[in-house]
Design a protein around this motif. Structure first.
Motif, PDB file in Angstrom:
ATOM      1  N   GLY A 157       0.811  -1.217   0.000  1.00 22.13           N
ATOM      2  CA  GLY A 157       0.000   0.000   0.000  1.00 22.13           C
ATOM      3  C   GLY A 157       0.842   1.264   0.000  1.00 22.13           C
ATOM      4  O   GLY A 157       0.309   2.374   0.024  1.00 22.13           O
ATOM      5  N   LYS A 158       2.162   1.110  -0.076  1.00 19.69           N
ATOM      6  CA  LYS A 158       3.056   2.267  -0.050  1.00 19.69           C
ATOM      7  C   LYS A 158       3.509   2.650  -1.457  1.00 19.69           C
ATOM      8  O   LYS A 158       3.497   1.813  -2.369  1.00 19.69           O
ATOM      9  N   ALA A 159       3.893   3.907  -1.616  1.00 18.76           N
ATOM     10  CA  ALA A 159       4.360   4.397  -2.906  1.00 18.76           C
ATOM     11  C   ALA A 159       5.608   3.641  -3.347  1.00 18.76           C
ATOM     12  O   ALA A 159       6.497   3.351  -2.542  1.00 18.76           O
ATOM     13  N   VAL A 160       5.667   3.311  -4.620  1.00 13.82           N
ATOM     14  CA  VAL A 160       6.828   2.646  -5.202  1.00 13.82           C
ATOM     15  C   VAL A 160       7.968   3.651  -5.284  1.00 13.82           C
ATOM     16  O   VAL A 160       7.758   4.828  -5.584  1.00 13.82           O
ATOM     17  N   SER A 161       9.175   3.206  -4.985  1.00 10.81           N
ATOM     18  CA  SER A 161      10.340   4.080  -5.067  1.00 10.81           C
ATOM     19  C   SER A 161      11.465   3.370  -5.814  1.00 10.81           C
ATOM     20  O   SER A 161      11.802   2.231  -5.467  1.00 10.81           O
ATOM     21  N   PRO A 162      12.009   4.007  -6.859  1.00  7.35           N
ATOM     22  CA  PRO A 162      11.614   5.309  -7.389  1.00  7.35           C
ATOM     23  C   PRO A 162      10.357   5.182  -8.255  1.00  7.35           C
ATOM     24  O   PRO A 162      10.046   4.099  -8.739  1.00  7.35           O
ATOM     25  N   GLN A 163       9.665   6.288  -8.462  1.00  8.69           N
ATOM     26  CA  GLN A 163       8.499   6.313  -9.329  1.00  8.69           C
ATOM     27  C   GLN A 163       8.959   6.254 -10.795  1.00  8.69           C
ATOM     28  O   GLN A 163      10.049   6.724 -11.127  1.00  8.69           O
ATOM     29  N   PRO A 164       8.137   5.668 -11.679  1.00  7.32           N
ATOM     30  CA  PRO A 164       8.511   5.596 -13.102  1.00  7.32           C
ATOM     31  C   PRO A 164       8.722   6.987 -13.704  1.00  7.32           C
ATOM     32  O   PRO A 164       8.008   7.931 -13.395  1.00  7.32           O
ATOM     33  N   GLU A 165       9.691   7.084 -14.591  1.00 10.65           N
ATOM     34  CA  GLU A 165      10.029   8.353 -15.240  1.00 10.65           C
ATOM     35  C   GLU A 165       8.858   8.925 -16.032  1.00 10.65           C
ATOM     36  O   GLU A 165       8.674  10.135 -16.087  1.00 10.65           O
ATOM     37  N   TRP A 166       8.068   8.055 -16.677  1.00  8.34           N
ATOM     38  CA  TRP A 166       7.015   8.559 -17.563  1.00  8.34           C
ATOM     39  C   TRP A 166       5.918   9.318 -16.827  1.00  8.34           C
ATOM     40  O   TRP A 166       5.124  10.020 -17.443  1.00  8.34           O
ATOM     41  N   LEU A 167       5.873   9.192 -15.503  1.00  9.27           N
ATOM     42  CA  LEU A 167       4.882   9.952 -14.755  1.00  9.27           C
ATOM     43  C   LEU A 167       5.209  11.446 -14.716  1.00  9.27           C
ATOM     44  O   LEU A 167       4.334  12.269 -14.478  1.00  9.27           O
ATOM     45  N   ARG A 168       6.449  11.774 -14.963  1.00 15.18           N
ATOM     46  CA  ARG A 168       6.892  13.159 -14.750  1.00 15.18           C
ATOM     47  C   ARG A 168       6.576  14.101 -15.911  1.00 15.18           C
ATOM     48  O   ARG A 168       6.481  15.309 -15.712  1.00 15.18           O
ATOM     49  N   THR A 169       6.484  13.563 -17.108  1.00 11.59           N
ATOM     50  CA  THR A 169       6.364  14.415 -18.296  1.00 11.59           C
ATOM     51  C   THR A 169       5.112  14.081 -19.090  1.00 11.59           C
ATOM     52  O   THR A 169       4.861  12.913 -19.388  1.00 11.59           O
ATOM     53  N   PRO A 170       4.321  15.092 -19.474  1.00 14.11           N
ATOM     54  CA  PRO A 170       3.142  14.830 -20.314  1.00 14.11           C
ATOM     55  C   PRO A 170       3.553  14.167 -21.630  1.00 14.11           C
ATOM     56  O   PRO A 170       4.638  14.428 -22.155  1.00 14.11           O
ATOM     57  N   TYR A 171       2.693  13.322 -22.152  1.00  9.25           N
ATOM     58  CA  TYR A 171       2.983  12.625 -23.406  1.00  9.25           C
ATOM     59  C   TYR A 171       1.713  12.545 -24.253  1.00  9.25           C
ATOM     60  O   TYR A 171       0.597  12.688 -23.758  1.00  9.25           O
ATOM     61  N   GLY A 172       1.924  12.326 -25.535  1.00  9.84           N
ATOM     62  CA  GLY A 172       0.803  12.224 -26.462  1.00  9.84           C
ATOM     63  C   GLY A 172       0.327  10.791 -26.592  1.00  9.84           C
ATOM     64  O   GLY A 172       1.104   9.843 -26.441  1.00  9.84           O
ATOM     65  N   GLN A 173      -0.951  10.645 -26.873  1.00  7.18           N
ATOM     66  CA  GLN A 173      -1.527   9.325 -27.121  1.00  7.18           C
ATOM     67  C   GLN A 173      -2.459   9.418 -28.330  1.00  7.18           C
ATOM     68  O   GLN A 173      -3.251  10.359 -28.425  1.00  7.18           O
ATOM     69  N   SER A 174      -2.317   8.476 -29.246  1.00  5.83           N
ATOM     70  CA  SER A 174      -3.140   8.477 -30.453  1.00  5.83           C
ATOM     71  C   SER A 174      -3.698   7.083 -30.698  1.00  5.83           C
ATOM     72  O   SER A 174      -3.004   6.083 -30.468  1.00  5.83           O
ATOM     73  N   VAL A 175      -4.939   7.036 -31.128  1.00  2.00           N
ATOM     74  CA  VAL A 175      -5.555   5.754 -31.461  1.00  2.00           C
ATOM     75  C   VAL A 175      -6.201   5.851 -32.834  1.00  2.00           C
ATOM     76  O   VAL A 175      -6.650   6.922 -33.257  1.00  2.00           O
ATOM     77  N   ALA A 176      -6.225   4.736 -33.519  1.00  5.64           N
ATOM     78  CA  ALA A 176      -6.972   4.618 -34.764  1.00  5.64           C
ATOM     79  C   ALA A 176      -8.250   3.863 -34.438  1.00  5.64           C
ATOM     80  O   ALA A 176      -8.204   2.792 -33.825  1.00  5.64           O
ATOM     81  N   ALA A 177      -9.381   4.442 -34.790  1.00  8.54           N
ATOM     82  CA  ALA A 177     -10.681   3.835 -34.493  1.00  8.54           C
ATOM     83  C   ALA A 177     -11.405   3.499 -35.790  1.00  8.54           C
ATOM     84  O   ALA A 177     -11.135   4.085 -36.850  1.00  8.54           O
ATOM     85  N   ARG A 178     -12.312   2.565 -35.699  1.00 12.05           N
ATOM     86  CA  ARG A 178     -13.099   2.176 -36.875  1.00 12.05           C
ATOM     87  C   ARG A 178     -14.544   1.959 -36.475  1.00 12.05           C
ATOM     88  O   ARG A 178     -14.822   1.395 -35.413  1.00 12.05           O
ATOM     89  N   ARG A 179     -15.446   2.428 -37.318  1.00  8.30           N
ATOM     90  CA  ARG A 179     -16.873   2.225 -37.074  1.00  8.30           C
ATOM     91  C   ARG A 179     -17.290   0.898 -37.687  1.00  8.30           C
ATOM     92  O   ARG A 179     -17.139   0.672 -38.886  1.00  8.30           O
ATOM     93  N   GLY A 180     -17.818   0.011 -36.851  1.00  8.46           N
ATOM     94  CA  GLY A 180     -18.249  -1.297 -37.321  1.00  8.46           C
ATOM     95  C   GLY A 180     -19.581  -1.223 -38.059  1.00  8.46           C
ATOM     96  O   GLY A 180     -20.249  -0.185 -38.083  1.00  8.46           O
TER      97      GLY A 180
END
Length: 199
Positions: A157-180
Motif C-alpha cells: 500500500g506504499k508508494a513505489v520508489s523510485p516512481q517511473p520516469e514517464w509519470l513526470r512528463t506529459p505525453y501524447g496518445q493516439s488511437v486509430a478507431a473504426r466504425r463497425g
C-alpha cells in the motif's frame, strides 16, 4: 504531406487487418486508458473540465474542448478504462477494442499486475481532438499528464520508489478507431503519437 500520411494510414486502418504491432509507449509511458465501452457515445460530452472517479483513490480530469466531437468519448473511455483495470489489479482490458488494440492494452495492464503495482492520484487527459476522419476510420489524439499519479505497491500500500520516469512528463496518445457495421466506433490500434504535449 503529414495530413496525406495520416489519411493513408486511416484508409489502411479502415480496411482489412493490419499486422499486429505491440504497443510501444514512449519512455515506458502507459498505453491507452479510459473507462467503459467504446460504443457510439449516447450523450454529447459537455465542454470544459470534468473530474471522473476511476477507482478508489484514483480520478481523471478530462478537459473537453468547446463543442466536443462525440467521437472523443472513445479516447476518454479507453483512458479511464485502462486506468481502472490497473487500479483494480485486473490482467485483461478489451472494452471497446478490436483484437490488436485489446492485445496492446492487455499487455500494458498486465505489466502492472505482474509488478504488483496500482495507481493513486489524479491523471489528466487534455487537448482531445479528432485529427483525421476518412470513411469508417478516424484518428483520435490527446495529451496525458500523470504527474499527479503515484504508483503504489498492492502488497504494502506504499508508494513505489523510485516512481517511473514517464509519470513526470506529459505525453501524447493516439488511437486509430473504426466504425463497425453495427455503427459502433471501436479502437483498432494504438498508433505512435507525434504530439508535443506541455502542461
Amino acid at each position: 504531406m503529414k495530413r496525406a500520411a495520416i489519411l493513408a494510414g486511416l484508409l489502411f486502418v479502415a480496411g482489412c487487418g493490419a499486422a499486429e504491432r505491440p504497443y510501444r509507449p514512449q519512455e515506458g509511458a502507459p498505453p491507452p486508458a479510459a473507462s467503459a465501452r467504446a460504443t457510439t457515445p449516447k450523450q454529447q460530452p459537455s465542454s470544459g473540465p470534468a473530474l471522473v472517479r476511476v477507482a478508489d483513490g484514483l480520478k481523471a480530469r478530462i478537459e473537453w474542448p468547446a463543442d466536443p466531437d462525440p467521437l472523443l468519448k472513445v479516447m476518454v473511455d479507453q483512458y479511464v478504462g485502462t486506468r481502472r483495470a490497473v487500479a483494480e489489479n485486473e490482467r485483461v482490458y478489451k472494452d471497446g477494442m478490436e483484437l490488436d488494440a485489446a492485445v496492446q492494452a492487455t499487455k500494458w495492464v498486465q505489466s502492472f499486475a505482474d509488478e504488483q503495482w496500482s495507481m493513486r492520484g489524479v491523471g489528466r487527459l487534455y487537448n482531445l481532438r479528432v485529427s483525421a476522419r476518412v470513411g469508417k476510420g478516424a484518428q483520435i489524439d490527446a495529451c496525458v499528464d500523470e504527474s499527479g499519479v503515484r504508483m503504489v505497491s498492492t502488497r504494502t500500500g506504499k508508494a513505489v520508489s523510485p516512481q517511473p520516469e514517464w509519470l513526470r512528463t506529459p505525453y501524447g496518445q493516439s488511437v486509430a478507431a473504426r466504425r463497425g457495421d453495427d455503427g459502433v466506433w471501436r479502437i483498432r490500434t494504438y498508433v505512435p503519437s507525434r504530439e508535443r504535449c506541455t502542461r
